[in-house]
Scaffold this motif. Structure first.
Motif, short mmCIF file in Angstrom:
data_model
loop_
_atom_site.label_atom_id
_atom_site.label_comp_id
_atom_site.label_asym_id
_atom_site.label_seq_id
_atom_site.Cartn_x
_atom_site.Cartn_y
_atom_site.Cartn_z
N ASP A 136 0.86 -1.18 0.00
CA ASP A 136 0.00 0.00 0.00
C ASP A 136 0.90 1.24 0.00
O ASP A 136 1.49 1.57 1.03
N ARG A 168 -6.00 -4.36 -0.42
CA ARG A 168 -6.12 -3.71 -1.74
C ARG A 168 -5.65 -4.63 -2.86
O ARG A 168 -6.29 -4.73 -3.91
N LEU A 169 -4.53 -5.30 -2.63
CA LEU A 169 -4.02 -6.18 -3.67
C LEU A 169 -4.93 -7.39 -3.85
O LEU A 169 -5.17 -7.84 -4.98
N SER A 170 -5.43 -7.93 -2.74
CA SER A 170 -6.35 -9.06 -2.83
C SER A 170 -7.58 -8.69 -3.65
O SER A 170 -8.07 -9.48 -4.48
N ALA A 188 -1.17 -2.96 -6.79
CA ALA A 188 -2.59 -3.22 -7.05
C ALA A 188 -3.09 -2.52 -8.30
O ALA A 188 -4.05 -2.98 -8.93
N TYR A 189 -2.44 -1.42 -8.68
CA TYR A 189 -2.92 -0.65 -9.82
C TYR A 189 -2.54 -1.26 -11.17
O TYR A 189 -3.05 -0.81 -12.19
N ALA A 209 -7.75 -6.42 -6.03
CA ALA A 209 -7.35 -6.32 -7.44
C ALA A 209 -7.17 -7.70 -8.06
O ALA A 209 -7.56 -7.94 -9.21
#
Length: 261
Positions: free
Chosen positions: A130, A216-218, A189-190, A220
């Motif tokens: 993050d 956040r990554l999960s 994540a982006y 995505a």
């Protein structure tokens, strides 16, 4: 070949790697990336984890990469691209279609980035995930360098085990990313796609790396249909500080993701 130390994969930047081989035939290769906030750390600290994976018949490649002012983003990721090329060109004793990346802290971030770029499985322990969103929500936090005493000799499992430290987290992220215009590009994540590799993401609930990175990554990965596992552990331990608790599950993830079972 039990192990070979300090082999150069990048002569220009004098970047070396260590190779750890199992006693028998290797069933897969693991790129093991050390942590250290992109301003400190060394491959030699990964020897314990590497040898544990050797015992499970994995061949381990542990590289150094550029750090400090020479290692501002994206230099360490460029180094991993050079490492990838080096691996593909060398006669190494494992099937190169069976390769994964693992790492803790900054190394966890870089393992995730390799999964996104090359479609390989990745294990991230307390990865720095993050970045853009966290920084935008913590404008009032004053960046302060943490205690680095004895870091050069301390085992990875003993470092940064004291809990939340937003000032230090902000300090080393902004050291790695001196230009705010790069924050989004440096946030994994982006740029997850449907070709991203499967991931195992772990974090302690009360450590200095925020759990929001895993969340956040999960999200995505789920949106892109990428298989992944998350693990949240009680306490303040960071990265390899909880390796004993996740070693079996991460090893099972590697075996399954590399189709070795």
């Amino acid at each position: 070949m039990a192990q070979q130390l300090n082999l150069y994969y990048d002569d220009i930047h004098q970047l070396a790697l260590d190779l750890y081989a199992p006693r028998g035939a290797a069933k897969a290769g693991i790129i093991m990336i050390h942590g250290g906030g992109w301003f400190r750390g060394d491959k030699r600290k990964e020897a314990d984890w590497a040898k544990r994976l050797n015992d499970r018949d994995f061949f381990v490649i542990a590289p150094n990469y550029r750090e400090n002012t020479a290692g501002h983003w994206p230099a360490p990721l460029v180094d991993m691209d050079r490492l990838w090329t080096w691996i593909q060109k060398r006669d190494l004793p494992f099937n190169k279609r069976a390769i994964a990346a693992v790492g803790g802290s900054a190394g966890g971030n870089m393992a995730v980035e390799m999964a996104i770029k090359y479609g390989i499985p990745a294990v991230s322990l307390s990865g720095i995930l993050d970045i853009a969103d966290w920084l935008s929500q913590h404008n009032d936090v004053v960046a302060v360098q943490g205690d680095t005493e004895n870091f050069a000799t301390a085992a990875s499992r003993t470092i940064n085990q004291d809990g939340v430290n937003n000032s230090f987290y902000k300090w080393f992220i902004t050291q790695y990313l001196p230009h705010p215009s790069d924050y989004v590009a440096a946030t994994p994540a982006y740029h997850v796609t449907d070709t991203t590799g499967p991931m195992y993401l772990a974090n302690s609930l009360n450590e200095f790396v925020p759990t929001s990175g895993v969340a956040r990554l999960s999200q995505a990965l789920g949106d892109a249909g990428i298989p992944h596992a998350t693990r949240m552990l009680a306490g303040t331990a960071h990265g390899e500080g909880y390796l004993d608790q996740v070693f079996e599950s991460t090893t099972l993830f590697l075996n399954r993701s590399l189709h070795l079972l």
